[in-house]
Write a protein that holds these residues in place. Structure first.
Motif, PDB file in Angstrom:
ATOM      1  N   PHE B 314       0.938  -1.241  -0.176  1.00  0.00           N
ATOM      2  CA  PHE B 314       0.078  -0.065   0.077  1.00  0.00           C
ATOM      3  C   PHE B 314       1.145   1.210   0.144  1.00  0.00           C
ATOM      4  CE2 PHE B 314      -2.890  -3.197   1.821  1.00  0.00           C
ATOM      5  CZ  PHE B 314      -4.075  -2.707   1.294  1.00  0.00           C
ATOM      6  N   ILE B 315       0.676   2.260  -0.810  1.00  0.00           N
ATOM      7  CA  ILE B 315       1.127   3.644  -0.817  1.00  0.00           C
ATOM      8  C   ILE B 315       0.105   4.518   0.025  1.00  0.00           C
ATOM      9  CG2 ILE B 315       2.223   5.360  -2.176  1.00  0.00           C
ATOM     10  CD1 ILE B 315       3.697   2.496  -2.645  1.00  0.00           C
ATOM     11  N   ILE B 316       0.484   5.022   0.985  1.00  0.00           N
ATOM     12  CA  ILE B 316      -0.322   6.016   1.672  1.00  0.00           C
ATOM     13  C   ILE B 316       0.386   7.279   1.710  1.00  0.00           C
ATOM     14  CG2 ILE B 316      -1.177   6.156   4.051  1.00  0.00           C
ATOM     15  CD1 ILE B 316      -0.522   2.927   4.079  1.00  0.00           C
ATOM     16  N   ASN B 317      -0.575   8.333   1.293  1.00  0.00           N
ATOM     17  CA  ASN B 317      -0.145   9.745   1.448  1.00  0.00           C
ATOM     18  C   ASN B 317      -0.593  10.316   2.995  1.00  0.00           C
ATOM     19  OD1 ASN B 317       0.841   9.477  -0.870  1.00  0.00           O
ATOM     20  ND2 ASN B 317      -0.330  10.901  -1.852  1.00  0.00           N
ATOM     21  N   ILE B 318       0.373  10.743   3.591  1.00  0.00           N
ATOM     22  CA  ILE B 318      -0.070  11.562   4.824  1.00  0.00           C
ATOM     23  C   ILE B 318       0.571  13.121   4.488  1.00  0.00           C
ATOM     24  CG2 ILE B 318       0.356  11.964   7.401  1.00  0.00           C
ATOM     25  CD1 ILE B 318       1.163   9.166   7.296  1.00  0.00           C
ATOM     26  N   ASP B 319      -0.430  13.922   3.980  1.00  0.00           N
ATOM     27  CA  ASP B 319      -0.028  15.300   3.295  1.00  0.00           C
ATOM     28  C   ASP B 319       0.751  15.048   2.187  1.00  0.00           C
ATOM     29  OD1 ASP B 319      -1.753  16.453   5.218  1.00  0.00           O
ATOM     30  OD2 ASP B 319      -0.440  16.787   6.622  1.00  0.00           O
ATOM     31  N   LYS B 320       2.174  15.422   2.406  1.00  0.00           N
ATOM     32  CA  LYS B 320       2.969  15.207   1.251  1.00  0.00           C
ATOM     33  C   LYS B 320       3.820  13.931   1.494  1.00  0.00           C
ATOM     34  CE  LYS B 320       3.343  19.918  -0.222  1.00  0.00           C
ATOM     35  NZ  LYS B 320       4.117  21.231   0.186  1.00  0.00           N
ATOM     36  N   LEU B 321       3.850  13.634   2.805  1.00  0.00           N
ATOM     37  CA  LEU B 321       4.825  12.323   3.117  1.00  0.00           C
ATOM     38  C   LEU B 321       4.282  10.975   2.386  1.00  0.00           C
ATOM     39  CD1 LEU B 321       7.192  12.094   5.056  1.00  0.00           C
ATOM     40  CD2 LEU B 321       5.564  11.187   6.653  1.00  0.00           C
ATOM     41  N   VAL B 322       5.078  10.209   1.886  1.00  0.00           N
ATOM     42  CA  VAL B 322       4.773   8.990   1.089  1.00  0.00           C
ATOM     43  C   VAL B 322       5.058   7.832   2.117  1.00  0.00           C
ATOM     44  CG1 VAL B 322       4.566   7.573  -0.806  1.00  0.00           C
ATOM     45  CG2 VAL B 322       4.617  10.116  -0.925  1.00  0.00           C
ATOM     46  N   ILE B 323       4.205   7.091   2.362  1.00  0.00           N
ATOM     47  CA  ILE B 323       4.364   5.950   3.409  1.00  0.00           C
ATOM     48  C   ILE B 323       4.247   4.558   2.758  1.00  0.00           C
ATOM     49  CG2 ILE B 323       3.848   4.706   5.490  1.00  0.00           C
ATOM     50  CD1 ILE B 323       5.229   7.396   5.937  1.00  0.00           C
ATOM     51  N   LYS B 324       5.112   3.566   2.826  1.00  0.00           N
ATOM     52  CA  LYS B 324       4.955   2.538   2.109  1.00  0.00           C
ATOM     53  C   LYS B 324       4.586   1.221   3.283  1.00  0.00           C
ATOM     54  CE  LYS B 324       8.555   3.608   0.149  1.00  0.00           C
ATOM     55  NZ  LYS B 324       9.927   3.567  -0.236  1.00  0.00           N
ATOM     56  N   ALA B 325       3.573   0.428   2.768  1.00  0.00           N
ATOM     57  CA  ALA B 325       3.119  -0.740   3.865  1.00  0.00           C
ATOM     58  C   ALA B 325       2.960  -1.961   3.256  1.00  0.00           C
ATOM     59  CB  ALA B 325       1.850  -0.125   4.701  1.00  0.00           C
TER      60      ALA B 325
END
Lengths: 285, 354
Positions: B314-325
């Protein structure tokens, strides 16, 4: 570009065919033809079949010339090999730019007529020439050395003129050896000499033979080197043929010697193929 | 205490003006599989070539088995190299290639033949003895080149990206084969690669290099789970990076304030109160929940769902931050566009400093 059109292909090949037929094949056939004919006392050719020309070749005086020619040619080839290997191996370890410069320098002498270069050598080598003057002035010698008008002078001229023909094929075959292969040999415990014997020599054999052929064959026939640096005292196959055609005016005999020379060269190439050499390797310079 | 078989002491190497290795010290233990890992130009091959003797260090010393070999010719060193492009002798048969090292040492012909046979058996190349290298596939050639080194019983076998010319499937297979060969022979392997997967699967220890410096040395677990720097964390595996500031230090935990004024807990670190830190969380350690009950968690939107068979990413956006899970299998709990909260265990948050 792709030439599907047969006529188009033909047009491109025609000049080569004309050149090969009229300037190489026909003259050679003519030489072959007259080598079986008689000559008259005035330099003419008589249309009578004979094998006498070929029998004459085996007279003592000519056999001696053959032997001397072979020794000079062999010696030249050998010295060229001894000089070329270290040179070529050293060059191949330099970077590309320096390699190009050095190899161009090898070719530079070709820009001058070789006859003129030979006369240049007489300036250096003659009795009171540059080399002897320097040696005398520095008291290294008391009497001038005999550097020319002998076999030594001829060898210098031969090696000098023919060296590039050894260096070029050897260089291109050394380039086929990848650097990691030499490193691997060294890494596996091979000394420099073992690496040369086991890896470099076998892999450059085609180049070595090609170079040897290109040095040995002309060395049998380069009469002008022998004429100039040998001072006309020494006779090799080249002068012999030249003299038969121009001085003795015995064309059939000169032709017979020429055919004999071609035969020897052919045998060498045949031997090369026999030991597993590829004809392609001979062509590439 | 393990025996040190190779030692680099204050080792530096310059090419012209450029310093490619900057004064490093490294000890390699007997029998281990050590990997030099780094992107191209980090100096890993230079280190290898200095151990084999093909390059000389600009300054510093190289020891093999406690002997100073800094100025010793490669042919005299008790190490062998496996080259990237195999470097087999093209005109020699396979058996002559393998036996070359022994032949150079003037080992009796009979013994050479015996040992070559054993080596050919070891890498399953029976029947190939008389063939020329060109007639073998890439994988087969590499196996020949490996036993060509191994047959000499070197103190250390140096491998310079030996698998990089092979295709993925064969590479995976050869990785396992190499590791087995190393275990069977007990010979120390020093392995150079830029492939972090390869490093993790095969090594006992990994040396991570960056611009001619050693960034971290450790077991695969250590460098993956406790990366010392952001570079290591990022280079080995995938990493989610949060910028934060330590705002509270408790007995067991530190509290770090990260984006969106979310406070997270990390295990007690040696960073001071008020210090800016970077927190790394591996994608596989991130859990997604639909609703946050007790804690204030990071909240984001799923932008992308990538399914590749074994995993769902999953690619998750937290504002401009991109997080991978990352989740095992085909996870269908969430879909693109869902709002999710992110959670992880305290010990999965790794502090890598500034």
């Amino acid at each position: 570009m792709k030439f599907d059109n047969k006529i188009f292909k033909f047009i491109f090949i025609v000049p080569v065919i004309i050149y090969s037929v009229f300037l190489i094949a026909l003259p050679l056939l003519y030489i072959f033809w007259i080598s079986f004919l008689k000559n008259d006392s005035y330099g003419g050719i008589i249309n009578v079949f004979t094998l006498q020309n070929y029998i004459d070749i085996f007279a003592d005086v000519y056999i001696k010339i053959f032997l001397r020619s072979f020794l000079i040619a062999l010696g030249t080839t050998f010295i060229c090999i001894l000089i070329s290997y270290p040179f070529v191996l050293a060059v191949s370890h330099k970077n590309k730019k320096i390699q190009q410069i050095l190899m161009t320098l090898v070719m530079v002498p070709f820009l001058t007529n070789s006859l003129i270069r030979m006369y240049g050598f007489t300036v250096l080598l003659r009795k009171y020439g540059v080399i002897n003057q320097i040696l005398l002035n520095t008291s290294l010698i008391n009497e001038p050395l005999e550097l020319m008008y002998n076999t030594f002078g001829i060898m210098i001229g031969m090696v000098y003129t023919l060296l590039p023909f050894m260096i070029l094929p050897l260089y291109s075959s050394v380039l086929t050896i990848e650097k990691p292969i030499l490193e691997a040999a060294n890494d596996l415990g091979a000394s420099k000499w073992q690496t040369f014997k086991k890896i470099i020599l076998p892999q450059t054999l085609p180049g070595l033979f090609n170079g040897s052929l290109m040095v040995f064959t002309p060395a049998l026939g380069y009469f002008f080197i022998v004429d100039i640096l040998g001072g006309g005292k020494i006779m090799i196959l080249g002068n012999l043929i030249k003299n038969q055609f121009l001085t003795a005016r015995n064309w059939p005999f000169g032709a017979a010697i020429s055919v004999f020379l071609i035969l020897i060269t052919s045998i060498l190439i045949w031997g090369y193929k026999k030991i597993g050499g590829k004809m392609d390797d001979l062509g590439g310079m | 205490m393990k025996k040190v078989i190779v030692k680099l002491e204050n080792f530096s190497k310059n090419y012209g003006e450029k310093q490619v290795i900057k004064n490093i010290n490294l000890e390699v233990y007997e029998g281990e599989f050590l990997t030099l890992l780094g992107s191209s130009g980090c100096g890993k091959t230079t280190i290898l070539r200095s151990i084999s003797g093909m390059d000389k260090p600009t300054s510093g010393k190289v020891y093999i088995d406690s002997e100073d070999v800094t100025d010793l010719d490669p042919s005299k060193r008790k190490v062998n190299t496996i080259f990237q492009n195999y470097a087999l002798f093209p005109l020699m048969s396979i058996e002559d290639n393998i036996g070359f090292g022994l032949k150079m040492k003037k080992v009796p012909k009979k013994e050479i033949k015996k040992r070559v046979e054993a080596m050919i058996k070891l890498v399953h190349l029976e029947g190939y003895e008389k063939r020329k290298p060109k007639e073998l596939s890439g994988g087969e050639q590499q196996r020949v080149s490996i036993v060509r080194g191994l047959i000499n019983n070197p103190k250390v076998l140096l491998l310079d990206e030996p698998l990089s010319a092979l295709d993925l499937k064969l590479r995976k297979k050869m990785q396992i084969e190499l590791k087995q060969l190393q275990r069977k022979s007990g010979i120390t392997f020093i392995y150079v690669t830029h492939d972090q997967d390869e490093a993790l699967t095969m090594s006992d220890r990994i040396v991570i290099l960056k611009d001619g410096n050693i960034e971290q040395v450790g077991t695969p677990e250590e460098v993956y789970e406790q990366p010392k720097s952001l570079y290591v964390a990022d280079f080995i595996g995938e990493a989610n990076v949060f910028n934060g500031e330590i705002i509270e230090k408790n007995e067991k935990n530190d509290v770090v304030k990260i984006n969106n004024d979310v406070n997270i807990l990390i295990a007690s670190s040696n960073h001071n109160l008020g210090e800016k830190v970077k927190i790394v969380v591996r994608p596989e350690n991130i859990k997604l929940i639909k609703e946050s009950k007790t804690e204030k968690n990071l909240c984001g939107v799923i932008k992308e769902q990538i399914y590749d068979g074994a995993f769902t990413k999953f690619i998750i956006n937290i504002d401009k931050l991109v997080i991978k899970a990352l989740f095992i299998g085909n996870d269908k709990t969430f879909k693109v566009g869902d709002n999710v909260y992110l959670k992880w265990q305290v010990e999965d948050a790794i502090v890598v400093g500034k």
